[in-house]
Design a protein around this motif. Structure first.
Motif, PDB file in Angstrom:
ATOM      1  N   ARG A  63       0.834  -1.207   0.000  1.00  0.00           N
ATOM      2  CA  ARG A  63       0.000   0.000   0.000  1.00  0.00           C
ATOM      3  C   ARG A  63       0.867   1.255   0.000  1.00  0.00           C
ATOM      4  NH1 ARG A  63      -5.145   1.135  -1.498  1.00  0.00           N
ATOM      5  NH2 ARG A  63      -5.986   2.899  -0.329  1.00  0.00           N
ATOM      6  N   ALA A  64       1.926   1.239   0.778  1.00  0.00           N
ATOM      7  CA  ALA A  64       2.811   2.397   0.828  1.00  0.00           C
ATOM      8  C   ALA A  64       3.490   2.633  -0.513  1.00  0.00           C
ATOM      9  CB  ALA A  64       3.861   2.203   1.924  1.00  0.00           C
ATOM     10  N   PHE A  65       3.800   1.532  -1.220  1.00  0.00           N
ATOM     11  CA  PHE A  65       4.465   1.628  -2.513  1.00  0.00           C
ATOM     12  C   PHE A  65       3.501   1.830  -3.671  1.00  0.00           C
ATOM     13  CE2 PHE A  65       8.318  -0.897  -0.974  1.00  0.00           C
ATOM     14  CZ  PHE A  65       9.146   0.201  -1.047  1.00  0.00           C
ATOM     15  N   LEU A  66       2.209   1.574  -3.428  1.00  0.00           N
ATOM     16  CA  LEU A  66       1.203   1.611  -4.489  1.00  0.00           C
ATOM     17  C   LEU A  66       1.519   0.566  -5.568  1.00  0.00           C
ATOM     18  CD1 LEU A  66       0.830   5.497  -4.922  1.00  0.00           C
ATOM     19  CD2 LEU A  66      -0.463   3.979  -3.406  1.00  0.00           C
ATOM     20  N   VAL A  67       1.932  -0.635  -5.123  1.00  0.00           N
ATOM     21  CA  VAL A  67       2.229  -1.730  -6.048  1.00  0.00           C
ATOM     22  C   VAL A  67       1.561  -3.004  -5.523  1.00  0.00           C
ATOM     23  CG1 VAL A  67       4.420  -0.755  -6.813  1.00  0.00           C
ATOM     24  CG2 VAL A  67       4.391  -2.300  -4.855  1.00  0.00           C
ATOM     25  N   PRO A  68       1.423  -4.048  -6.366  1.00  0.00           N
ATOM     26  CA  PRO A  68       0.783  -5.288  -5.929  1.00  0.00           C
ATOM     27  C   PRO A  68       1.562  -5.986  -4.817  1.00  0.00           C
ATOM     28  CG  PRO A  68       0.877  -5.169  -8.333  1.00  0.00           C
ATOM     29  CD  PRO A  68       1.731  -4.055  -7.811  1.00  0.00           C
ATOM     30  N   GLU A  69       0.830  -6.710  -3.962  1.00  0.00           N
ATOM     31  CA  GLU A  69       1.458  -7.425  -2.856  1.00  0.00           C
ATOM     32  C   GLU A  69       2.482  -8.463  -3.326  1.00  0.00           C
ATOM     33  OE1 GLU A  69      -1.116  -8.914   0.204  1.00  0.00           O
ATOM     34  OE2 GLU A  69      -2.544  -7.270  -0.081  1.00  0.00           O
ATOM     35  N   PRO A  70       2.183  -9.264  -4.368  1.00  0.00           N
ATOM     36  CA  PRO A  70       3.190 -10.252  -4.793  1.00  0.00           C
ATOM     37  C   PRO A  70       4.519  -9.611  -5.188  1.00  0.00           C
ATOM     38  CG  PRO A  70       1.062 -10.758  -5.767  1.00  0.00           C
ATOM     39  CD  PRO A  70       0.924  -9.415  -5.119  1.00  0.00           C
ATOM     40  N   THR A  71       4.451  -8.407  -5.740  1.00  0.00           N
ATOM     41  CA  THR A  71       5.688  -7.714  -6.123  1.00  0.00           C
ATOM     42  C   THR A  71       6.540  -7.420  -4.894  1.00  0.00           C
ATOM     43  OG1 THR A  71       4.582  -6.697  -8.014  1.00  0.00           O
ATOM     44  CG2 THR A  71       6.616  -5.651  -7.248  1.00  0.00           C
ATOM     45  N   VAL A  72       5.902  -6.938  -3.839  1.00  0.00           N
ATOM     46  CA  VAL A  72       6.623  -6.637  -2.605  1.00  0.00           C
ATOM     47  C   VAL A  72       7.174  -7.913  -1.982  1.00  0.00           C
ATOM     48  CG1 VAL A  72       6.382  -5.753  -0.258  1.00  0.00           C
ATOM     49  CG2 VAL A  72       5.332  -4.532  -2.152  1.00  0.00           C
ATOM     50  N   ALA A  73       6.361  -8.978  -1.964  1.00  0.00           N
ATOM     51  CA  ALA A  73       6.810 -10.239  -1.368  1.00  0.00           C
ATOM     52  C   ALA A  73       8.057 -10.758  -2.075  1.00  0.00           C
ATOM     53  CB  ALA A  73       5.689 -11.270  -1.442  1.00  0.00           C
ATOM     54  N   GLN A  74       8.068 -10.679  -3.401  1.00  0.00           N
ATOM     55  CA  GLN A  74       9.234 -11.129  -4.153  1.00  0.00           C
ATOM     56  C   GLN A  74      10.453 -10.268  -3.859  1.00  0.00           C
ATOM     57  OE1 GLN A  74       8.027 -11.130  -8.246  1.00  0.00           O
ATOM     58  NE2 GLN A  74       6.544 -12.796  -7.976  1.00  0.00           N
ATOM     59  N   ARG A  75      10.255  -8.957  -3.729  1.00  0.00           N
ATOM     60  CA  ARG A  75      11.371  -8.069  -3.426  1.00  0.00           C
ATOM     61  C   ARG A  75      12.006  -8.429  -2.093  1.00  0.00           C
ATOM     62  NH1 ARG A  75       8.526  -2.264  -4.973  1.00  0.00           N
ATOM     63  NH2 ARG A  75       8.564  -2.534  -7.237  1.00  0.00           N
ATOM     64  N   ILE A  76      11.180  -8.713  -1.096  1.00  0.00           N
ATOM     65  CA  ILE A  76      11.693  -9.005   0.235  1.00  0.00           C
ATOM     66  C   ILE A  76      12.458 -10.320   0.244  1.00  0.00           C
ATOM     67  CG2 ILE A  76      11.011  -9.568   2.595  1.00  0.00           C
ATOM     68  CD1 ILE A  76       8.686  -7.568   2.237  1.00  0.00           C
ATOM     69  N   VAL A  77      11.890 -11.344  -0.364  1.00  0.00           N
ATOM     70  CA  VAL A  77      12.559 -12.654  -0.401  1.00  0.00           C
ATOM     71  C   VAL A  77      13.899 -12.548  -1.127  1.00  0.00           C
ATOM     72  CG1 VAL A  77      12.419 -14.976  -1.361  1.00  0.00           C
ATOM     73  CG2 VAL A  77      10.433 -13.984  -0.206  1.00  0.00           C
ATOM     74  N   ARG A  78      13.904 -11.897  -2.277  1.00  0.00           N
ATOM     75  CA  ARG A  78      15.139 -11.769  -3.047  1.00  0.00           C
ATOM     76  C   ARG A  78      16.174 -10.926  -2.309  1.00  0.00           C
ATOM     77  NH1 ARG A  78      12.057 -10.483  -8.765  1.00  0.00           N
ATOM     78  NH2 ARG A  78      11.411 -12.631  -9.221  1.00  0.00           N
ATOM     79  N   ALA A  79      15.708  -9.884  -1.611  1.00  0.00           N
ATOM     80  CA  ALA A  79      16.649  -9.027  -0.882  1.00  0.00           C
ATOM     81  C   ALA A  79      17.342  -9.794   0.231  1.00  0.00           C
ATOM     82  CB  ALA A  79      15.909  -7.816  -0.319  1.00  0.00           C
ATOM     83  N   LYS A  80      16.593 -10.560   0.999  1.00  0.00           N
ATOM     84  CA  LYS A  80      17.203 -11.334   2.079  1.00  0.00           C
ATOM     85  C   LYS A  80      18.166 -12.379   1.521  1.00  0.00           C
ATOM     86  CE  LYS A  80      13.246 -12.334   4.164  1.00  0.00           C
ATOM     87  NZ  LYS A  80      12.260 -12.790   5.183  1.00  0.00           N
TER      88      LYS A  80
END
Length: 426
Positions: free
Chosen positions: A153-170
């Motif tokens: 919501r803060a990014f104004l992007v879909p949830e799956p996009t954020v989930a992938q970013r977090i997993v890949r970042a870690k």
């Protein structure tokens, strides 16, 4: 799946979840110093949550629940390190960590070494091996304790996009063996922009929660403001650091006036300014003065100057809206974004009238990033209501209410829709 708590006093499970939400950033940061892997640290913090859900309903909530979670997670980290690393070498480091766990860390001997686990966590999550979007998402997750949905919501992007970013970042931080540290010299400066953006987003989530039952989440604001102050001491020659600190001081000064007796939001024009914290305003003025003397104004300095205009107005009617509109124009030139343009339109409406601002807002209705942004129809509804176009205004307020995921904000928007409907006789 999170286990169900054993039978215990009513509300214990909710207490556990609330405490964990408040304490998880510190727990993750403290454990990351031991295991040197933010992904594993987050897993160990979750393990501590599971243990609390199992034990607290039966044994009662500890006197210091945050310390209990930290101790539990640290003990699991100790066991993990003992299993995976050289026992003799790591045991000395773990012993030092345990010896300092009961209280806050002392002042670092080297001024270039800030002994603050939360700050280390921010700079580690903002490492340049990650994309800008991944840095922000990961830090909001780890430090802010936000869910994937809230970050989306803060990014104004879909949830799956954020989930992938977090997993890949870690995964990237782990595979690249990134050090858990506050860097020095050029490396610190290179990461500063991302760190400031993250601190700002964390504060904003606390200042106006994107989802849930509460309008404010003060713990997030406090953590963000503390980190900004630490950065100001760490980097006194950086104007944007002082600009961010000033902005957060000004914003935090309004906290007590932003909710009513039942927790409902109170708009800026309706706030009792006698409740604004004058000490925080004075701190904001000091930080803004330091920023002005450190170089050309950047985006955070300009936003702080806008906030200062509000802070200096003893009554809403005394607000210098022409100056605010001019500052937003400068901000739009330095850091263009649809949200900045929307805020500029609000300032123009109050400086020149709603008719001058409506075309600016209408031009934003086709911007993809604002398609589901509830404040766009909210602002448009306000302008239409002021222009006497009440039926259209009512529809905009209703649409805004349907888009927000914060219950307090939804209630406010539905009331505005109802009031506008009564004005039309609908």
């Amino acid at each position: 799946m999170t286990p169900q708590p054993t039978a215990g006093p009513p509300g214990t499970a909710q207490t556990v979840e609330t405490v964990f939400r408040m304490e998880s950033p510190r727990v993750i940061a403290g454990v990351a110093r031991i295991v040197r892997d933010v992904g594993i640290a987050e897993e160990l913090a979750q393990d501590a949550l599971v243990a609390a859900l199992e034990q607290w309903p039966a044994d009662g909530v500890p006197d210091n629940p945050g310390a209990w979670l930290m101790a539990t997670a640290r003990n699991r980290a100790v066991d993990l390190v003992r299993r995976r690393e050289n026992y003799a070498r790591k045991l000395a480091e773990i012993g030092r960590d345990r010896s300092t766990a009961a209280g806050p860390p002392g002042e670092p001997a080297d001024p270039e070494d800030i002994d603050d686990d939360l700050l280390r966590l921010v700079f580690t999550a903002c490492h340049p091996v990650l994309s800008a979007e991944a840095r922000t998402a990961l830090t909001l997750r780890l430090l802010g304790g936000l869910t994937t949905a809230e970050i989306a919501r803060a990014f104004l992007v879909p949830e799956p996009t954020v989930a992938q970013r977090i997993v890949r970042a870690k995964r990237t931080l782990a595979t690249r063996n990134i050090a858990f540290e506050v860097p020095c010299g050029p490396d610190r400066e290179a990461r500063l922009g991302s760190v400031l953006d993250v601190i700002y987003l964390i504060f904003n989530e606390g200042y106006a929660a994107t989802a849930g039952d509460d309008w404010l989440r003060p713990a997030l604001c406090e953590d963000a403001l503390r980190l900004a102050r630490v950065l100001s001491a760490l980097m006194p020659e950086e104007p944007e650091v002082h600009g961010l600190t000033a902005l957060l001081e000004f914003q935090a000064s309004r906290t007590a006036a932003r909710t009513g007796p039942d927790g409902e939001p109170v708009l800026l024009k309706d706030q009792n300014r006698a409740c604004w914290n004058r000490m925080l305003i004075a701190r904001g003025v000091t930080a803004l003065t330091r920023a002005a003397g450190a170089g050309a104004p950047g985006p955070f300095v300009l936003q702080a100057a806008i906030a200062a205009c509000h802070a200096h107005a003893h009554r809403y009617e005394e607000t210098d809206w022409p100056r605010i509109a001019g500052l937003y124009a400068l901000l739009a030139a330095r850091a263009p974004s649809p949200v900045v343009e929307l805020n500029r339109a609000v300032a123009v409406s109050l400086a020149e009238g709603p008719a001058a601002a409506l075309p600016l807002v209408d031009a934003l209705t086709g911007v993809p990033a604002l398609r589901d942004y509830h404040l766009l129809p909210s602002v448009r509804g306000d302008l239409l209501a002021r222009l006497g176009r009440t039926r259209e205004a009512r529809a905009e307020f209703a649409r805004a209410a349907s888009l927000t995921r914060n219950e307090r904000e939804r209630g406010l928007l539905l009331r505005r829709a109802a009031e506008t409907g009564r004005a039309t006789g609908a």
